[in-house]
Design an enzyme around this catalytic site. Structure first.
Site, PDB file in Angstrom:
ATOM      1  N   ALA A 166       8.670  -0.967  49.298  1.00  0.00           N
ATOM      2  CA  ALA A 166       7.006  -0.733  48.657  1.00  0.00           C
ATOM      3  C   ALA A 166       6.692  -1.796  48.374  1.00  0.00           C
ATOM      4  O   ALA A 166       6.198  -1.941  48.029  1.00  0.00           O
ATOM      5  CB  ALA A 166       7.094   0.751  48.478  1.00  0.00           C
ATOM      6  N   ASP A 167       7.457  -2.706  47.458  1.00  0.00           N
ATOM      7  CA  ASP A 167       7.496  -3.363  46.324  1.00  0.00           C
ATOM      8  C   ASP A 167       7.858  -4.933  46.110  1.00  0.00           C
ATOM      9  O   ASP A 167       8.361  -5.283  45.664  1.00  0.00           O
ATOM     10  CB  ASP A 167       6.662  -2.973  45.059  1.00  0.00           C
ATOM     11  CG  ASP A 167       6.373  -4.194  43.835  1.00  0.00           C
ATOM     12  OD1 ASP A 167       5.309  -4.677  45.075  1.00  0.00           O
ATOM     13  OD2 ASP A 167       6.652  -3.878  42.551  1.00  0.00           O
ATOM     14  N   LEU A 168       8.229  -5.396  47.946  1.00  0.00           N
ATOM     15  CA  LEU A 168       8.740  -6.689  46.972  1.00  0.00           C
ATOM     16  C   LEU A 168       8.462  -7.928  47.019  1.00  0.00           C
ATOM     17  O   LEU A 168       7.773  -8.470  47.423  1.00  0.00           O
ATOM     18  CB  LEU A 168       9.294  -6.523  48.934  1.00  0.00           C
ATOM     19  CG  LEU A 168      10.898  -7.844  49.235  1.00  0.00           C
ATOM     20  CD1 LEU A 168      11.598  -7.674  48.332  1.00  0.00           C
ATOM     21  CD2 LEU A 168      10.729  -8.177  50.716  1.00  0.00           C
ATOM     22  N   ARG A 206       4.438  -9.650  52.170  1.00  0.00           N
ATOM     23  CA  ARG A 206       4.338  -9.004  50.123  1.00  0.00           C
ATOM     24  C   ARG A 206       4.860  -9.981  49.343  1.00  0.00           C
ATOM     25  O   ARG A 206       4.463 -10.162  47.902  1.00  0.00           O
ATOM     26  CB  ARG A 206       4.419  -7.786  49.924  1.00  0.00           C
ATOM     27  CG  ARG A 206       4.767  -6.995  48.306  1.00  0.00           C
ATOM     28  CD  ARG A 206       3.542  -6.512  48.148  1.00  0.00           C
ATOM     29  NE  ARG A 206       3.370  -6.443  46.576  1.00  0.00           N
ATOM     30  CZ  ARG A 206       3.718  -7.388  45.959  1.00  0.00           C
ATOM     31  NH1 ARG A 206       2.955  -8.108  45.965  1.00  0.00           N
ATOM     32  NH2 ARG A 206       4.020  -6.933  44.796  1.00  0.00           N
TER      33      ARG A 206
END
Ligand SMILES: Nc1ncnc2c1ncn2[C@@H]1O[C@H](COP(=O)(O)OP(=O)(O)O)[C@@H](O)[C@H]1O
Ligand SMILES: [Mg+2]
EC number: 2.7.1.166
Length: 247
Positions: A166-168, A206
């Site tokens: 979810a937060d690379l 991201r």
């Protein structure tokens, strides 16, 4: 041998009994951590590195977010632990290691209920030896395109296994002295039945945004367009291959 769980007064703990034992709850206490790490003050949101029984471990506490809506995760009311962020990350790390993916070994997780509706979670993993985050490294030196390509192929390996991070961002990627990459921080990540191309691409986008943002903030940051192209080319090549041939 394996994973065990226990419940104490208001807390629930899961741990790997090959690494720690039922006495591991103390590792979650700020006083114990402060006395056993180089961190004088254990602050929320900051990872704490410490040694325990000959291993290097990392403790992190989950932020609960700001407003009441975020503070209380709805699922807590209905399925107390299996759906909490910390439990999910613990189990996700476990599953990814079984899939042979390079992520830290989960050691223990603890959830403390904060009546009436909230809880506090913390996770302990094994530290990846001799590693630094991509953010730290790129502030000091560039990586060659071979390394960028290796990272691209590694991200494809996670996507082949339907892992959604979810937060690379660059601070959630570790590189060891030996040149191996690891992904960390799977808070809010999931292993899907089938990862969509759209979600996989969102992970990659991201990462690019994170690298561009760091570069904007710090002109010395070692990230160039051809590095990104090397990563993306390797990612596309690996993602187009059948899973068993991918890097
Ligand atoms: N297993 C690990 N091995 C080495 N360093 C780690 C490990 N886990 C976390 N870290 C370090 O701690 C930082 C914060 O951990 P992370 O899991 O990303 O939590 P968060 O970003 O939510 O605070 C990472 O950016 C990394 O520097
Ligand atoms: Mg992080």
């Amino acid at each position: 041998m394996g994973y065990r769980q226990f419940t104490s007064k208001l807390a629930r703990v899961i741990y790997d009994d090959e690494v720690v034992d039922a006495g591991c709850e103390k590792l979650f206490h700020c006083d114990w951590l402060a006395a056993n790490s180089r961190c004088a003050l254990v602050e929320r949101g900051k990872a704490v590195m410490f040694a325990y029984r000959g291993r290097e471990l990392v403790f992190k506490q989950y932020h609960r977010g700001g407003l009441i809506g975020r503070l209380v995760e709805k699922t807590y009311l209905y399925s107390p632990l299996s759906n909490t962020r910390v439990w999910r990350e613990f189990n996700m790390l476990r599953a990814m290691r079984e899939l042979g993916l390079p992520v830290p070994r989960p050691v223990a997780a603890r959830c403390v209920s904060v009546p009436p509706l909230a809880y506090r979670g913390a996770l302990i993993t094994e530290r990846i030896p001799d590693s630094r985050t991509l953010t730290e490294i790129l502030r000091e030196r560039p990586l060659d395109n071979e390394a960028w390509a290796k990272l691209g192929a590694l991200i494809a390996r996670f996507h082949h296994k339907n892992v959604y991070h979810a937060d690379l961002n660059a601070s959630n990627i570790l590189l060891t002295g030996g040149g191996d990459f690891y992904l960390i921080d799977f808070d809010k990540g999931t292993i899907r039945r089938s990862l969509s191309r759209q979600d996989a691409d969102a992970n990659v986008a991201r990462l690019r945004r994170s690298l561009c943002k760091l570069q904007k903030r710090c002109p010395e940051f070692h990230f160039a367009e051809d590095n990104w192209q090397a990563l993306e080319r390797a990612y596309r090549a690996a993602i187009d291959q059948p899973e068993n041939q991918a890097g």
